[in-house]
Write a protein that holds these residues in place. Structure first.
Motif, short mmCIF file in Angstrom:
data_model
loop_
_atom_site.label_atom_id
_atom_site.label_comp_id
_atom_site.label_asym_id
_atom_site.label_seq_id
_atom_site.Cartn_x
_atom_site.Cartn_y
_atom_site.Cartn_z
N VAL A 290 0.84 -1.20 0.00
CA VAL A 290 0.00 0.00 0.00
C VAL A 290 0.87 1.24 0.00
N ASN A 291 0.27 2.35 -0.36
CA ASN A 291 0.96 3.63 -0.40
C ASN A 291 1.67 3.92 0.93
N ASN A 292 2.95 4.33 0.85
CA ASN A 292 3.79 4.69 2.00
C ASN A 292 4.18 3.49 2.87
N SER A 293 4.05 2.27 2.34
CA SER A 293 4.49 1.10 3.10
C SER A 293 5.92 0.72 2.72
N VAL A 294 6.59 0.00 3.64
CA VAL A 294 7.97 -0.42 3.43
C VAL A 294 8.01 -1.66 2.54
N VAL A 295 8.73 -1.58 1.43
CA VAL A 295 8.90 -2.71 0.53
C VAL A 295 10.02 -3.62 1.02
N LYS A 296 11.13 -2.98 1.46
CA LYS A 296 12.29 -3.74 1.91
C LYS A 296 13.21 -2.79 2.67
N THR A 297 13.99 -3.35 3.58
CA THR A 297 15.00 -2.55 4.28
C THR A 297 16.37 -2.98 3.80
N GLU A 298 17.17 -2.01 3.36
CA GLU A 298 18.49 -2.29 2.80
C GLU A 298 19.57 -1.58 3.62
N ILE A 299 20.74 -2.22 3.70
CA ILE A 299 21.92 -1.57 4.27
C ILE A 299 22.64 -0.88 3.13
N LEU A 300 22.65 0.44 3.14
CA LEU A 300 23.19 1.21 2.03
C LEU A 300 24.47 1.94 2.43
N LYS A 301 25.36 2.11 1.44
CA LYS A 301 26.64 2.80 1.64
C LYS A 301 26.56 4.17 0.97
N TYR A 302 27.09 5.19 1.65
CA TYR A 302 27.07 6.54 1.09
C TYR A 302 28.23 7.35 1.67
N LYS A 303 28.49 8.52 1.09
CA LYS A 303 29.54 9.43 1.56
C LYS A 303 28.88 10.64 2.22
N PRO A 304 28.99 10.79 3.53
CA PRO A 304 28.40 11.96 4.19
C PRO A 304 28.93 13.29 3.64
N LEU A 305 30.24 13.28 3.23
CA LEU A 305 30.83 14.51 2.70
C LEU A 305 30.76 14.57 1.18
N LYS A 306 29.97 13.71 0.63
CA LYS A 306 29.62 13.67 -0.80
C LYS A 306 30.78 13.28 -1.71
N PHE A 307 31.77 14.17 -1.89
CA PHE A 307 32.83 13.90 -2.87
C PHE A 307 34.12 13.34 -2.26
N PHE A 308 34.27 13.42 -0.96
CA PHE A 308 35.49 12.90 -0.34
C PHE A 308 35.15 12.40 1.06
N GLY A 309 36.15 11.81 1.69
CA GLY A 309 35.95 11.29 3.02
C GLY A 309 35.53 9.84 3.01
N PRO A 310 35.43 9.24 4.20
CA PRO A 310 35.12 7.82 4.31
C PRO A 310 33.65 7.53 3.98
N ASP A 311 33.38 6.24 3.62
CA ASP A 311 32.01 5.78 3.40
C ASP A 311 31.36 5.42 4.73
N LYS A 312 30.05 5.59 4.79
CA LYS A 312 29.27 5.17 5.95
C LYS A 312 28.15 4.25 5.47
N THR A 313 27.64 3.39 6.36
CA THR A 313 26.50 2.54 6.04
C THR A 313 25.34 2.87 6.96
N VAL A 314 24.13 2.70 6.45
CA VAL A 314 22.94 2.99 7.22
C VAL A 314 21.82 2.05 6.77
N SER A 315 20.97 1.65 7.72
CA SER A 315 19.82 0.80 7.43
C SER A 315 18.68 1.69 6.95
#
Length: 422
Positions: A290-315
């Motif tokens: 249904v609308n606004n329901s959770v399809v799946k939860t993923e552990i994703l990797k991203y860069k808080p500082l966008k172009f440089f710096g270490p990667d972080k993961t978040v659920s």
């Protein structure tokens, strides 16, 4: 003690009754409303989306009889214009009953008819000889036309179809499936000329010698309850076949019935069609998410500082912002697949401001894509990124202090050089 036992038995009885009612309601909704028909195989499809609504042995190879004439009509429309003259040929002349020449009035070789009249004779009266007129005039001979038919079927991705005759008279190597026929029917219906001809109830057509034929459409449902076109078919091997198009409240649904009972008045196949069409207009979609329901939860990797710096993961819970739904039938459920594709992850997308990827829902012959969004909490993101922001801030302060010290040292050196000079 007896009163206590009696009270427990009453509760158990009520719970059982409620469970049975829920089960009965579920069975009623999912099974008892599905129509029982005489046709051995059938399908209904939403004309606009191509989604299968009703399904019964949709991949069963069957003889199509005169519903074949839909591809003959489509090839005529794609290779001729309405005013073109079509000659009456020898292969048309030798066609058996259910032809203009045999049933209505003899036609001489090389008499001509307009393409428009030939189309109407083909689709309205289902004249077997007009199909061979088209084959000879469009392709040179029936063999070449057979190749054109199969090439067109391949282009339309009718993977379980093979055509031999342009009129659908029986041949063991001439077959299709309800699903493939639905593909052909939608393609034919999308052609304005074919659609117009299927929608006519009565017409007078003529030859170059002035012979006039008054013909009526063999589709007995035409003009009733929203039926706006279709094509009948019959041979002893194929049984009664029918393709029909409906429009109700601006929505178009088409149906195919194959192998229905042979009956002098054709009532079985027409009743079959009305049943599955009525069912299809009332069937509600089954909602997966249904609308606004959770399809799946993923552990994703991203860069808080966008172009440089270490990667972080978040659920990250992935949500849809519309209902994900489909029509529940065996054909769709057999091929039902969900596929998640995620794009490059950024702080902005993690905050749910933009799509983070897509959910592809695959059914039989249909793929629909839904956008996915992040439902990660802002607090979790801030807490996750704070150490890196503090470290980055500290480095920035050190860099600024260093720049200030360098500037001061340069200024001091300049003053010293001035003093020496003086």
């Amino acid at each position: 003690m007896k009163n206590k036992r009696f009270f427990i038995l009453i509760i158990l009885f009520l719970v059982s009754s409620m469970s049975l009612n829920v089960f009965a309601a579920t069975v009623s909704e999912n099974t008892t409303n599905v129509p029982t028909i005489y046709g051995k195989a059938a399908i209904t499809v939403d004309v606009a989306t191509g989604e299968i609504i009703y399904a019964k042995d949709v991949d069963k190879q069957m003889y199509p009889a005169s519903t074949t004439k839909l591809i003959t009509a489509l090839l005529l429309a794609e290779n001729r214009v309405k005013t073109d003259k079509i000659k009456y040929t020898q292969s048309a002349k030798i066609q058996p009953a259910d032809s203009l020449n045999v049933n209505l009035h003899p036609i001489a070789l090389n008499e001509t008819m307009s393409s428009a009249d030939v189309m109407d004779g083909l689709l309205m009266y289902s004249a077997n000889d007009t199909a061979y007129m088209i084959a000879d005039n469009v392709a040179g001979n029936p063999t070449n036309f057979m190749k054109m038919m199969n090439d067109k079927a391949a282009k339309l991705k009718m993977t379980k179809t093979h055509f031999v005759t342009p009129n659908g008279l029986h041949d063991p190597d001439h077959y299709t499936t309800p699903y493939d026929m639905s593909i052909l029917a939608r393609a034919a219906f999308s052609n304005p000329w074919v659609k117009e001809s299927m929608n006519k109830k009565q017409k007078s057509i003529s030859t170059s010698k002035g012979t006039i034929f008054k013909i009526e459409n063999t589709n007995k449902l035409l003009g009733l309850n929203g039926c706006i076109g279709g094509k009948t078919g019959y041979t002893s091997k194929a049984g009664r076949c029918l393709v029909a198009f409906y429009e109700r409240n601006g929505r178009e649904i088409m149906g195919v019935v194959m192998g229905s009972e042979i009956y002098p008045n054709d009532t079985y196949v027409f009743n079959d069609m009305e049943k599955i069409i009525n069912y299809s207009y009332t069937l509600k979609r089954t909602v997966l998410y249904v609308n606004n329901s959770v399809v799946k939860t993923e552990i994703l990797k991203y860069k808080p500082l966008k172009f440089f710096g270490p990667d972080k993961t978040v659920s990250v819970p992935l949500v849809v912002k519309e209902d994900v739904s489909y029509y529940k039938n065996y054909a769709n459920e057999k091929d039902l697949k969900e596929n998640i594709n995620l794009s490059d992850i950024s702080i902005s997308s993690l905050k749910g401001n933009e799509s983070i990827g897509t959910l592809r829902l695959t059914q039989k012959g249909k793929v629909k894509t839904y956008k996915l969004y992040s439902a990660a909490s802002s607090g979790a993101l801030v807490k996750n990124d704070m150490p890196i922001y503090l470290m980055a801030g500290g480095i920035l302060v050190l860099v600024l202090v260093g720049i200030v010290l360098i500037i001061r040292a340069n200024n001091l050196n300049k003053r010293k050089r001035r003093r020496r000079k003086y």
